[in-house]
Motif scaffolding. Structure first.
Motif, PDB file in Angstrom:
ATOM      1  N   THR A 146       5.906 -36.313  36.248  1.00  0.00           N
ATOM      2  CA  THR A 146       4.710 -35.495  36.041  1.00  0.00           C
ATOM      3  C   THR A 146       3.494 -36.408  36.023  1.00  0.00           C
ATOM      4  O   THR A 146       3.345 -37.241  35.115  1.00  0.00           O
ATOM      5  N   ALA A 147       2.642 -36.276  37.009  1.00  0.00           N
ATOM      6  CA  ALA A 147       1.462 -37.137  37.130  1.00  0.00           C
ATOM      7  C   ALA A 147       0.557 -36.972  35.915  1.00  0.00           C
ATOM      8  O   ALA A 147       0.200 -35.856  35.531  1.00  0.00           O
ATOM      9  N   GLY A 148       0.197 -38.088  35.298  1.00  0.00           N
ATOM     10  CA  GLY A 148      -0.705 -38.072  34.154  1.00  0.00           C
ATOM     11  C   GLY A 148      -0.044 -37.751  32.831  1.00  0.00           C
ATOM     12  O   GLY A 148      -0.689 -37.845  31.782  1.00  0.00           O
ATOM     13  N   GLY A 149       1.228 -37.377  32.849  1.00  0.00           N
ATOM     14  CA  GLY A 149       1.909 -36.989  31.618  1.00  0.00           C
ATOM     15  C   GLY A 149       2.169 -38.171  30.700  1.00  0.00           C
ATOM     16  O   GLY A 149       2.448 -39.280  31.157  1.00  0.00           O
ATOM     17  N   ARG A 150       2.075 -37.907  29.412  1.00  0.00           N
ATOM     18  CA  ARG A 150       2.393 -38.907  28.405  1.00  0.00           C
ATOM     19  C   ARG A 150       3.747 -38.541  27.778  1.00  0.00           C
ATOM     20  O   ARG A 150       4.521 -37.793  28.368  1.00  0.00           O
ATOM     21  N   HIS A 151       4.049 -39.074  26.603  1.00  0.00           N
ATOM     22  CA  HIS A 151       5.400 -38.895  26.066  1.00  0.00           C
ATOM     23  C   HIS A 151       5.716 -37.425  25.775  1.00  0.00           C
ATOM     24  O   HIS A 151       6.866 -37.010  25.881  1.00  0.00           O
ATOM     25  N   GLY A 152       4.714 -36.643  25.441  1.00  0.00           N
ATOM     26  CA  GLY A 152       4.929 -35.219  25.169  1.00  0.00           C
ATOM     27  C   GLY A 152       4.635 -34.325  26.360  1.00  0.00           C
ATOM     28  O   GLY A 152       4.315 -33.146  26.195  1.00  0.00           O
ATOM     29  N   PHE A 153       4.780 -34.854  27.557  1.00  0.00           N
ATOM     30  CA  PHE A 153       4.432 -34.088  28.765  1.00  0.00           C
ATOM     31  C   PHE A 153       5.187 -32.778  28.851  1.00  0.00           C
ATOM     32  O   PHE A 153       4.672 -31.774  29.355  1.00  0.00           O
ATOM     33  N   PHE A 154       6.426 -32.738  28.377  1.00  0.00           N
ATOM     34  CA  PHE A 154       7.245 -31.525  28.455  1.00  0.00           C
ATOM     35  C   PHE A 154       6.695 -30.415  27.570  1.00  0.00           C
ATOM     36  O   PHE A 154       7.026 -29.239  27.760  1.00  0.00           O
ATOM     37  N   ASP A 155       5.845 -30.781  26.598  1.00  0.00           N
ATOM     38  CA  ASP A 155       5.172 -29.810  25.740  1.00  0.00           C
ATOM     39  C   ASP A 155       3.794 -29.477  26.296  1.00  0.00           C
ATOM     40  O   ASP A 155       3.454 -28.311  26.478  1.00  0.00           O
ATOM     41  N   GLU A 156       3.012 -30.500  26.614  1.00  0.00           N
ATOM     42  CA  GLU A 156       1.664 -30.261  27.141  1.00  0.00           C
ATOM     43  C   GLU A 156       1.703 -29.460  28.437  1.00  0.00           C
ATOM     44  O   GLU A 156       0.870 -28.568  28.645  1.00  0.00           O
ATOM     45  N   PHE A 157       2.646 -29.770  29.305  1.00  0.00           N
ATOM     46  CA  PHE A 157       2.768 -29.083  30.591  1.00  0.00           C
ATOM     47  C   PHE A 157       4.019 -28.204  30.615  1.00  0.00           C
ATOM     48  O   PHE A 157       4.713 -28.118  31.626  1.00  0.00           O
ATOM     49  N   ALA A 158       4.283 -27.558  29.480  1.00  0.00           N
ATOM     50  CA  ALA A 158       5.550 -26.837  29.305  1.00  0.00           C
ATOM     51  C   ALA A 158       5.754 -25.724  30.324  1.00  0.00           C
ATOM     52  O   ALA A 158       6.886 -25.484  30.756  1.00  0.00           O
ATOM     53  N   ASP A 159       4.710 -25.025  30.709  1.00  0.00           N
ATOM     54  CA  ASP A 159       4.889 -23.933  31.676  1.00  0.00           C
ATOM     55  C   ASP A 159       5.511 -24.467  32.964  1.00  0.00           C
ATOM     56  O   ASP A 159       6.498 -23.929  33.477  1.00  0.00           O
ATOM     57  N   ALA A 160       4.955 -25.550  33.493  1.00  0.00           N
ATOM     58  CA  ALA A 160       5.453 -26.107  34.749  1.00  0.00           C
ATOM     59  C   ALA A 160       6.781 -26.829  34.554  1.00  0.00           C
ATOM     60  O   ALA A 160       7.709 -26.675  35.367  1.00  0.00           O
ATOM     61  N   VAL A 161       6.899 -27.610  33.481  1.00  0.00           N
ATOM     62  CA  VAL A 161       8.122 -28.391  33.283  1.00  0.00           C
ATOM     63  C   VAL A 161       9.310 -27.486  32.984  1.00  0.00           C
ATOM     64  O   VAL A 161      10.402 -27.668  33.539  1.00  0.00           O
ATOM     65  N   SER A 162       9.120 -26.500  32.131  1.00  0.00           N
ATOM     66  CA  SER A 162      10.225 -25.585  31.820  1.00  0.00           C
ATOM     67  C   SER A 162      10.653 -24.799  33.053  1.00  0.00           C
ATOM     68  O   SER A 162      11.847 -24.559  33.259  1.00  0.00           O
ATOM     69  N   ALA A 163       9.689 -24.406  33.881  1.00  0.00           N
ATOM     70  CA  ALA A 163      10.040 -23.714  35.123  1.00  0.00           C
ATOM     71  C   ALA A 163      10.861 -24.627  36.023  1.00  0.00           C
ATOM     72  O   ALA A 163      11.818 -24.178  36.690  1.00  0.00           O
ATOM     73  N   GLN A 164      10.519 -25.906  36.042  1.00  0.00           N
ATOM     74  CA  GLN A 164      11.262 -26.877  36.830  1.00  0.00           C
ATOM     75  C   GLN A 164      12.694 -27.018  36.292  1.00  0.00           C
ATOM     76  O   GLN A 164      13.662 -27.086  37.068  1.00  0.00           O
ATOM     77  N   VAL A 165      12.833 -27.036  34.973  1.00  0.00           N
ATOM     78  CA  VAL A 165      14.166 -27.119  34.363  1.00  0.00           C
ATOM     79  C   VAL A 165      14.997 -25.897  34.720  1.00  0.00           C
ATOM     80  O   VAL A 165      16.171 -26.000  35.104  1.00  0.00           O
ATOM     81  N   ILE A 166      14.403 -24.709  34.608  1.00  0.00           N
ATOM     82  CA  ILE A 166      15.133 -23.481  34.909  1.00  0.00           C
ATOM     83  C   ILE A 166      15.562 -23.451  36.377  1.00  0.00           C
ATOM     84  O   ILE A 166      16.692 -23.045  36.705  1.00  0.00           O
ATOM     85  N   GLN A 167      14.674 -23.882  37.268  1.00  0.00           N
ATOM     86  CA  GLN A 167      15.019 -23.949  38.690  1.00  0.00           C
ATOM     87  C   GLN A 167      16.240 -24.838  38.895  1.00  0.00           C
ATOM     88  O   GLN A 167      17.162 -24.501  39.652  1.00  0.00           O
ATOM     89  N   PHE A 168      16.271 -25.972  38.217  1.00  0.00           N
ATOM     90  CA  PHE A 168      17.416 -26.880  38.322  1.00  0.00           C
ATOM     91  C   PHE A 168      18.677 -26.254  37.737  1.00  0.00           C
ATOM     92  O   PHE A 168      19.767 -26.343  38.336  1.00  0.00           O
ATOM     93  N   LEU A 169      18.569 -25.625  36.572  1.00  0.00           N
ATOM     94  CA  LEU A 169      19.753 -25.015  35.954  1.00  0.00           C
ATOM     95  C   LEU A 169      20.315 -23.902  36.817  1.00  0.00           C
ATOM     96  O   LEU A 169      21.525 -23.682  36.855  1.00  0.00           O
ATOM     97  N   ASP A 170      19.450 -23.208  37.538  1.00  0.00           N
ATOM     98  CA  ASP A 170      19.897 -22.105  38.391  1.00  0.00           C
ATOM     99  C   ASP A 170      20.481 -22.590  39.712  1.00  0.00           C
ATOM    100  O   ASP A 170      21.458 -22.023  40.222  1.00  0.00           O
ATOM    101  N   HIS A 171      19.902 -23.658  40.267  1.00  0.00           N
ATOM    102  CA  HIS A 171      20.238 -24.018  41.649  1.00  0.00           C
ATOM    103  C   HIS A 171      20.732 -25.440  41.832  1.00  0.00           C
ATOM    104  O   HIS A 171      21.168 -25.805  42.924  1.00  0.00           O
ATOM    105  N   GLY A 172      20.682 -26.263  40.795  1.00  0.00           N
ATOM    106  CA  GLY A 172      21.140 -27.624  40.916  1.00  0.00           C
ATOM    107  C   GLY A 172      20.152 -28.510  41.644  1.00  0.00           C
ATOM    108  O   GLY A 172      19.001 -28.126  41.888  1.00  0.00           O
ATOM    109  N   LEU A 173      20.575 -29.699  41.988  1.00  0.00           N
ATOM    110  CA  LEU A 173      19.693 -30.671  42.649  1.00  0.00           C
ATOM    111  C   LEU A 173      19.377 -30.257  44.097  1.00  0.00           C
ATOM    112  O   LEU A 173      20.194 -29.629  44.760  1.00  0.00           O
TER     113      LEU A 173
END
Length: 272
Positions: free
Chosen positions: A245-272
């Motif tokens: 995540t460009a510009g993200g710091r250690h809490g990027f998964f919280d600050e950019f949670a909408d995008a990061v969580s969507a990315q996680v869900i996409q992976f859980l649904d479809h894999g790599l």
């Protein structure tokens, strides 16, 4: 999305084989795919406040308070380790009727997740590791300026430094609160033990044993756990993919949670 509130989890207590009493929290549909969320060092399940809301429409979310945090009760012991915390996670999954789960671990939780996938491979479906390190010789540690900032005696200065390490200036807003700053009710000894748990983690020689597809996420500007750690994990894990995540710091998964969580869900649904 406002991360200041979260749905009310369902609570239970699990007794481990060595007598620890672990506080467990569940959310989302009980018959949904199980998703184990593993918090950072010296934090309870409150770490996931707001973030877990992204997953509870479809997933059966599972968190627990590590030994020494939240409502869990355990003898404070120098034997605490990421291996022990991974064993605790298996017992938590068993208690909620989950033979296996998707696992999303952040910071120290990512280290616990590594040991869970290594020592209990049947318990891990898809694996997500965020802002974490492999430990041992592959870990690139924070620099001395970060260590000094976090060791300040003045609590206000220390919290200000921690917030700066977690979030970009764009995150700040009047009344906004972070849930990533540590469990304020931990004993001083438990805090030191958690520091040892995280610092003594070493999965280097065993990362090749991880069989789960693994999404490795990191912020490009993370000074707590420099981003090179993500690439080191990606090189060592057989089926791993690194996304930064460009510009993200250690809490990027919280600050950019909408995008990061969507990315996680996409992976859980479809894999790599």
């Amino acid at each position: 999305m406002d991360h200041s509130s979260s749905s009310t989890p369902r609570h239970r207590t699990v007794e481990t084989t060595d007598g620890a009493m672990l506080a467990v929290q569940e959310g989302g549909p009980a018959d949904g795919p199980p998703l184990l969320l593993l918090s950072g060092q010296a934090n309870s399940h409150d770490w996931w406040t707001g973030i877990r809301d992204h997953f509870e429409g479809r997933f059966h979310t599972i968190t627990f308070d590590y030994r020494g945090t939240g409502a869990s009760r355990a003898v404070e012991s120098p034997g605490w380790s990421t291996t022990l915390f991974a064993d605790d996670a298996v017992q938590v999954l068993e208690s909620v009727g989950a033979d296996y789960a998707h696992v999303y671990g952040t910071s120290m939780g990512g280290r616990v997740a590594q040991m869970l996938a290594i020592n209990h491979p049947a318990a891990v479906e898809q694996l997500v590791l965020a802002c974490t390190t492999p430990g041992g010789t592959l870990a690139v540690e924070r620099d001395n300026n970060v260590r000094r900032a976090l060791a300040q005696k003045d609590s206000h200065a220390r919290i200000a430094a921690l917030l700066d390490l977690m979030y970009t200036p764009a995150w700040y807003a009047p009344g906004r609160r972070s849930h990533l700053l540590g469990d304020p009710d931990m004993s001083a000894r438990a805090q030191l033990l958690h520091l040892k748990v995280s610092g003594s983690h070493d999965a280097v020689d065993r990362l090749c044993e991880i069989r789960s597809q693994t999404l490795i996420l990191h912020g490009s500007d993370d000074r707590m756990a420099p981003v090179v750690n993500a690439h080191n994990l990606g090189d060592a894990i057989r089926e791993g993919r690194v996304d930064i995540t460009a510009g993200g710091r250690h809490g990027f998964f919280d600050e950019f949670a909408d995008a990061v969580s969507a990315q996680v869900i996409q992976f859980l649904d479809h894999g790599l």
